[in-house]
Design a protein around this motif. Structure first.
Motif, mmCIF file in Angstrom:
data_model
loop_
_atom_site.group_PDB
_atom_site.id
_atom_site.type_symbol
_atom_site.label_atom_id
_atom_site.label_comp_id
_atom_site.label_asym_id
_atom_site.label_seq_id
_atom_site.Cartn_x
_atom_site.Cartn_y
_atom_site.Cartn_z
ATOM 1 N N ALA A 1 58.847 107.186 -50.005
ATOM 2 C CA ALA A 1 58.107 107.922 -48.899
ATOM 3 C C ALA A 1 56.937 109.083 -48.682
ATOM 4 C CB ALA A 1 59.418 108.268 -47.385
ATOM 5 N N ASP A 2 57.423 110.050 -49.107
ATOM 6 C CA ASP A 2 55.909 110.486 -49.164
ATOM 7 C C ASP A 2 54.847 110.040 -49.889
ATOM 8 O OD1 ASP A 2 57.269 112.796 -48.128
ATOM 9 O OD2 ASP A 2 57.849 113.661 -49.631
ATOM 10 N N ALA A 3 54.987 109.789 -51.414
ATOM 11 C CA ALA A 3 53.553 109.040 -51.339
ATOM 12 C C ALA A 3 53.418 107.778 -50.309
ATOM 13 C CB ALA A 3 54.599 107.832 -52.569
ATOM 14 N N ALA A 4 54.264 107.315 -49.957
ATOM 15 C CA ALA A 4 53.906 105.507 -49.834
ATOM 16 C C ALA A 4 53.044 106.657 -48.303
ATOM 17 C CB ALA A 4 54.877 105.171 -49.010
ATOM 18 N N ALA A 5 53.732 107.643 -47.786
ATOM 19 C CA ALA A 5 52.340 108.236 -46.042
ATOM 20 C C ALA A 5 51.539 108.257 -46.979
ATOM 21 C CB ALA A 5 53.341 109.507 -46.068
ATOM 22 N N ARG A 6 50.956 109.177 -48.377
ATOM 23 C CA ARG A 6 50.374 109.620 -48.874
ATOM 24 C C ARG A 6 49.078 107.733 -49.147
ATOM 25 N NH1 ARG A 6 53.068 112.491 -51.821
ATOM 26 N NH2 ARG A 6 52.896 112.143 -53.395
ATOM 27 N N ASP A 7 50.033 107.120 -50.020
ATOM 28 C CA ASP A 7 48.682 105.999 -49.606
ATOM 29 C C ASP A 7 47.734 105.869 -48.236
ATOM 30 O OD1 ASP A 7 49.261 105.883 -52.700
ATOM 31 O OD2 ASP A 7 50.485 104.253 -52.548
ATOM 32 N N ILE A 8 48.765 105.289 -47.647
ATOM 33 C CA ILE A 8 48.596 104.877 -45.907
ATOM 34 C C ILE A 8 47.164 106.027 -45.709
ATOM 35 C CG2 ILE A 8 49.201 104.418 -43.791
ATOM 36 C CD1 ILE A 8 51.865 103.714 -44.750
ATOM 37 N N LEU A 9 47.255 107.404 -45.500
ATOM 38 C CA LEU A 9 46.898 108.453 -44.799
ATOM 39 C C LEU A 9 45.348 108.161 -45.763
ATOM 40 C CD1 LEU A 9 48.977 111.780 -44.148
ATOM 41 C CD2 LEU A 9 48.617 109.966 -42.499
ATOM 42 N N GLU A 10 45.296 108.358 -47.308
ATOM 43 C CA GLU A 10 44.124 107.578 -48.134
ATOM 44 C C GLU A 10 43.310 106.523 -47.291
ATOM 45 O OE1 GLU A 10 44.617 111.023 -51.608
ATOM 46 O OE2 GLU A 10 44.955 108.475 -51.777
ATOM 47 N N ALA A 11 43.922 105.429 -47.238
ATOM 48 C CA ALA A 11 43.360 104.173 -46.456
ATOM 49 C C ALA A 11 42.905 104.278 -45.454
ATOM 50 C CB ALA A 11 44.371 103.174 -46.645
ATOM 51 N N ALA A 12 43.453 105.188 -43.914
ATOM 52 C CA ALA A 12 43.518 105.381 -43.241
ATOM 53 C C ALA A 12 41.948 106.239 -43.116
ATOM 54 C CB ALA A 12 44.565 105.888 -42.148
ATOM 55 N N TYR A 13 41.691 107.231 -43.995
ATOM 56 C CA TYR A 13 40.637 107.701 -44.047
ATOM 57 C C TYR A 13 40.002 108.241 -45.302
ATOM 58 C CZ TYR A 13 44.071 110.183 -40.019
ATOM 59 O OH TYR A 13 44.609 110.664 -39.248
ATOM 60 N N PRO A 14 39.610 107.060 -45.312
ATOM 61 C CA PRO A 14 38.409 106.610 -46.468
ATOM 62 C C PRO A 14 37.746 108.290 -47.180
ATOM 63 C CG PRO A 14 38.311 105.232 -45.353
ATOM 64 C CD PRO A 14 39.103 105.890 -44.068
ATOM 65 N N GLY A 15 37.745 108.184 -48.268
ATOM 66 C CA GLY A 15 37.465 109.628 -49.083
ATOM 67 C C GLY A 15 37.601 111.022 -49.044
ATOM 68 N N ARG A 16 38.886 110.936 -48.363
ATOM 69 C CA ARG A 16 39.716 111.846 -48.439
ATOM 70 C C ARG A 16 40.754 111.779 -49.406
ATOM 71 N NH1 ARG A 16 37.914 114.819 -43.010
ATOM 72 N NH2 ARG A 16 36.827 112.721 -42.039
ATOM 73 N N THR A 17 41.569 112.935 -49.893
ATOM 74 C CA THR A 17 42.600 113.109 -50.952
ATOM 75 C C THR A 17 43.854 113.767 -50.325
ATOM 76 O OG1 THR A 17 41.165 114.159 -52.253
ATOM 77 C CG2 THR A 17 43.481 114.302 -52.681
ATOM 78 N N ALA A 18 44.832 112.891 -50.026
ATOM 79 C CA ALA A 18 46.452 113.440 -49.110
ATOM 80 C C ALA A 18 46.607 114.221 -50.154
ATOM 81 C CB ALA A 18 46.916 111.978 -48.393
ATOM 82 N N VAL A 19 47.474 115.588 -49.391
ATOM 83 C CA VAL A 19 48.195 116.420 -50.084
ATOM 84 C C VAL A 19 49.507 116.456 -49.736
ATOM 85 C CG1 VAL A 19 48.380 118.822 -51.130
ATOM 86 C CG2 VAL A 19 46.182 117.656 -51.481
ATOM 87 N N THR A 20 50.128 117.219 -50.070
ATOM 88 C CA THR A 20 51.909 117.331 -49.539
ATOM 89 C C THR A 20 52.206 118.554 -49.040
ATOM 90 O OG1 THR A 20 52.434 114.595 -50.555
ATOM 91 C CG2 THR A 20 54.271 116.114 -49.647
#
Length: 344
Positions: free
Chosen positions: A300-319
């Motif tokens: 779930a954490d990885a899926a959330a990172r994928d969704i967040l990076e798609a929602a905020y293009p050009g940004r890296t999601a860090v958990t």
């Protein structure tokens, strides 16, 4: 003066936080306290990889803060009781008529409705303190409100919750029209989208009574990220389903219907206190990145990172593990407050 709150995705000058101090929120046992200090420190270090961090530190915690935070995070000594910076700190705004002018909205803070357990009078001074530190014009308000109770798109839309701004413990004489007028005056909101309620756990004795920043956020104008609970045995299954139905019929300040992107909750639905409100919506957008809540659920954490990076293009999601934060009543967004960059 025409004040406007920028979107969280706009460039930041820095992020503000408050270091924990011993007391009810941090925990009673030594292990609880160490866990709390470590959680705030981990978030600060994660943010500092992307942008400067300034930390308010109570005089009783100066030595510990220095040891844990190191030299890379600016530390400012001042009295602290509550340390949820999003809620008691300033909401920063810019003046559309005066480029380069920074404002700081000083909402009235009463500890989320002045419950018996809350210690808030020292931290209620932080908005004025920070405004003076950064040379921002103070924008005073008669509204009891918290930064976690609002989300904006930077183009006039604000998300609110009926059980927060219209809470009789906060604003006993307010109605929608008065709240909306104050939002227009202080943060430049021309269209308010009202949620009827927040997540179930948030109505416990130690909750905020429905903060929007754990439920929904505006990733960009016309695009909303919404918490989704998929387990029918969790009360938020119906709550989030009903919210999605309502919000799919709403429009923003420009008259656009919202594109709603679901952020599914992790699989775990309970802790020792009952049904959890673990939510990936409670992330912080920073310069070039997103600081995402983690809950020990790798898938779930990885899926959330994928969704967040798609929602905020050009940004890296860090958990960052947010379970110690949620156990104390909030998440990553709740303990941080961005200061927007201004034209030089």
């Amino acid at each position: 003066m025409t004040w406007r709150m920028p979107a969280e995705t706009a460039p930041h000058e820095r992020t503000w936080m408050a270091f924990p101090r011993e007391g009810f929120t941090l925990g009673e046992s030594a292990a609880d306290r160490e866990e709390g200090y470590a959680a705030w420190t981990a978030v600060a270090h994660a943010v500092a990889e992307f942008e400067p961090v300034s930390m308010l530190v109570d005089p009783t915690e100066v030595a510990r803060a220095r040891d844990l935070l190191g030299d890379g995070i600016a530390q400012v000594e001042t009295p602290v009781d509550e340390f949820w910076m999003r809620d008691h700190g300033p909401t920063f705004v810019l003046d559309a008529d005066r480029p380069g002018v920074l404002g700081a909205v000083d909402w009235i803070f009463n500890g989320w409705g002045d419950p018996e357990w809350s210690e808030w009078r020292k931290s209620a001074e932080h908005a004025r303190f920070i405004a003076e530190l950064v040379g921002a014009e103070l924008v005073t308000s008669t509204l009891v409100n918290e930064g976690g109770g609002i989300h904006v798109d930077g183009e006039g839309t604000v998300l609110l919750t009926e059980t927060v701004q219209l809470d009789p413990r906060r604003n006993p004489y307010a109605d929608r029209a008065r709240v909306e007028a104050e939002m227009a005056r202080t943060i430049g909101a021309t269209k308010a989208v009202w949620l009827p309620r927040g997540l179930t756990r948030d109505y416990d004795d130690f909750g905020t009574n429905g903060h929007v920043d754990i439920v929904a956020t505006l990733a960009s104008p016309g695009r909303m990220l919404l918490h989704r609970q998929d387990d029918p045995s969790h009360p938020d299954f119906e709550v989030t389903r009903d919210l999605r139905t309502q919000l799919s019929q709403e429009t923003d300040a420009a008259g656009r219907a919202f594109e709603i992107l679901d952020l599914p909750a992790p699989a775990e639905i309970r802790d020792d206190e009952g049904f959890v409100d673990w939510s990936y919506v409670n992330h912080l957008v920073v310069n070039g990145g997103v600081i995402a809540c983690g809950f020990g659920d790798e898938r779930a954490d990885a899926a959330a990172r994928d969704i967040l990076e798609a929602a905020y293009p050009g940004r890296t999601a860090v958990t960052v593990d947010a379970r110690p934060l949620f156990a104390r009543g909030g998440g990553i967004h709740c303990i941080t407050q961005q200061q927007p960059a201004v034209a030089r």
